[in-house]
Motif scaffolding. Structure first.
Motif, PDB file in Angstrom:
ATOM      1  N   GLU A   1      13.856  -5.295  16.876  1.00  0.00           N
ATOM      2  CA  GLU A   1      14.503  -5.920  15.758  1.00  0.00           C
ATOM      3  C   GLU A   1      14.240  -5.242  14.539  1.00  0.00           C
ATOM      4  OE1 GLU A   1      13.947 -10.081  15.220  1.00  0.00           O
ATOM      5  OE2 GLU A   1      16.111 -10.226  14.964  1.00  0.00           O
TER       6      GLU A   1
ATOM      7  N   VAL B   1      16.089  -2.138  14.762  1.00  0.00           N
ATOM      8  CA  VAL B   1      17.534  -2.158  14.658  1.00  0.00           C
ATOM      9  C   VAL B   1      18.129  -2.291  13.112  1.00  0.00           C
ATOM     10  CG1 VAL B   1      19.578  -3.663  15.330  1.00  0.00           C
ATOM     11  CG2 VAL B   1      17.757  -2.813  16.945  1.00  0.00           C
TER      12      VAL B   1
ATOM     13  N   GLU C   1      19.699   3.386  16.275  1.00  0.00           N
ATOM     14  CA  GLU C   1      20.276   2.726  17.484  1.00  0.00           C
ATOM     15  C   GLU C   1      19.535   2.918  18.772  1.00  0.00           C
ATOM     16  OE1 GLU C   1      24.400   3.853  18.789  1.00  0.00           O
ATOM     17  OE2 GLU C   1      24.902   3.592  16.677  1.00  0.00           O
TER      18      GLU C   1
ATOM     19  N   VAL D   1      21.413  -3.882  20.973  1.00  0.00           N
ATOM     20  CA  VAL D   1      20.699  -2.728  22.036  1.00  0.00           C
ATOM     21  C   VAL D   1      21.543  -2.607  23.247  1.00  0.00           C
ATOM     22  CG1 VAL D   1      18.674  -2.246  23.185  1.00  0.00           C
ATOM     23  CG2 VAL D   1      18.508  -3.123  20.849  1.00  0.00           C
TER      24      VAL D   1
END
Ligand SMILES: O=C(COP(=O)(O)O)[C@H](O)[C@H](O)COP(=O)(O)O
Length: 319
Positions: free
Chosen positions: A143, A146, A151, A177
């Motif tokens: 997390e 991200v 990516e 994801v």
């Protein structure tokens, strides 16, 4: 004085049952639920003296403790709360428990996000990770990566027999994801397609061994063979203090009904069925342990354990 065991609340017993049945599962989540259950026991208690209240809390802690043996986050949570249950009146003890539970939960949350930021530094834009089981510490790393704009793709092992991989797949998908689900036995085939294997931990031993969901050790050996780095994301609440003094970590054996139903078992001659929930990955197969304090080679984790626990720990729930 009557038996403090008889005053353990229905809510505490329900939390213990939910941990045993794995409705509440995963080491960090179990720790959080156990701490909250102790706070609720203190709040609901009619005890009028600090000693009576503390006896009740110890009894509640024993009920929670005797649910699942492998995740050390559970006893570590109980220890944190009970060792802070100070006060000269029952009211003082109640307040101290509420404060220490709130503190404990804050630490848990902060540790997970700090750890997530450390783990995210290992992940590059465009990387693919392979996961095993469902670990909130692992997901915190993904997390955070991200959120940094990276990516990521994931190959998610389904994790027989309880299929915690499905929870991981859903949560990764919600983060944006790209997820591919595989059966556990396909892991080796896809290890060359991934940049990192990410696993969590239920306990970390003083020698740096990682105790995690069954299948982790085979995955780690295969990852090493293929040259894929394997990283364990584990808050320091996963460090097992008893291993400093030579104790080993109990591996939970679960019911065979999780593996096969009675009818199918009868059909194939009623074999003995073994269902260990966890296994031990020796430190030589683990590249790094990522904690909220930074990243450690597994062999050096003992230094952090000594710093946090000293040489010995107490079990404050024992009468
Ligand atoms: O092995 C499991 C869960 O096993 P189970 O499903 O049998 O409880 C997880 O990898 C660790 O508990 C870490 O999870 P977290 O990082 O959330 O603490």
């Amino acid at each position: 004085m009557d038996d403090p065991e008889s005053r353990v609340t229905e809510e505490v017993r329900q939390t213990a049952d939910a941990i045993g049945r794995m409705e509440i599962r995963g080491a960090a989540t179990i720790a959080d639920a156990a701490a909250r259950a102790l706070r609720d026991q203190a709040e609901a208690s009619a005890a009028e003296t600090p000693d009576a209240l503390r006896a009740e809390l110890r009894a509640a802690a024993r009920v929670l403790h005797d649910t699942r043996p492998t995740a050390v986050s559970l006893p570590n949570a109980l220890r944190y709360v009970l060792l802070n249950a100070d006060g000269t009146t029952a009211e003082d003890v109640r307040a101290a428990v509420a404060t220490s539970v709130a503190e404990f939960r804050d630490r848990l949350e902060n540790a997970q996000s700090d750890l997530g930021r450390v783990g995210a530094n290992r992940l590059r834009d465009g990387d693919t990770v392979m996961t095993h089981c469902h670990s909130t510490d692992v997901l915190a790393c993904v997390e955070a990566a991200v959120e940094q704009g990276k990516e990521l793709s994931a190959i998610v092992k389904e994790t027989r027999p309880r299929m915690q991989g499905h929870i991981t797949a859903r949560e990764l998908d919600e983060m944006g994801v790209d997820v591919t689900l595989i059966v556990d036995s396909a892991a080796r085939r896809y290890l060359n397609d991934v940049n990192h294997v990410l696993v969590g931990a239920d306990s970390i031993a003083a020698d740096g061994s990682v105790i995690n969901k069954i299948g982790t050790s085979g995955l780690a050996v295969n990852a090493r063979d293929r040259g894929t780095p394997i990283v364990c994301a584990a808050q320091t609440i996963k460090l097992h203090p008893d291993t400093l003094t030579g104790h080993t970590v109990d591996i939970e054996m679960r019911d065979e009904s999780e593996v096969i139903d009675d009818e199918t078992a009868a059909d194939i001659g009623d074999p003995t069925v073994l269902n260990p929930a966890f296994d031990v990955t020796p430190p030589r197969y683990v590249d790094a342990i990522v904690t909220e304090r930074g990243q450690y080679p597994p062999e050096s984790i003992v230094t952090l354990m000594r710093e946090l626990f000293g040489e010995a720990t107490v079990e404050p729930w024992v009468e």
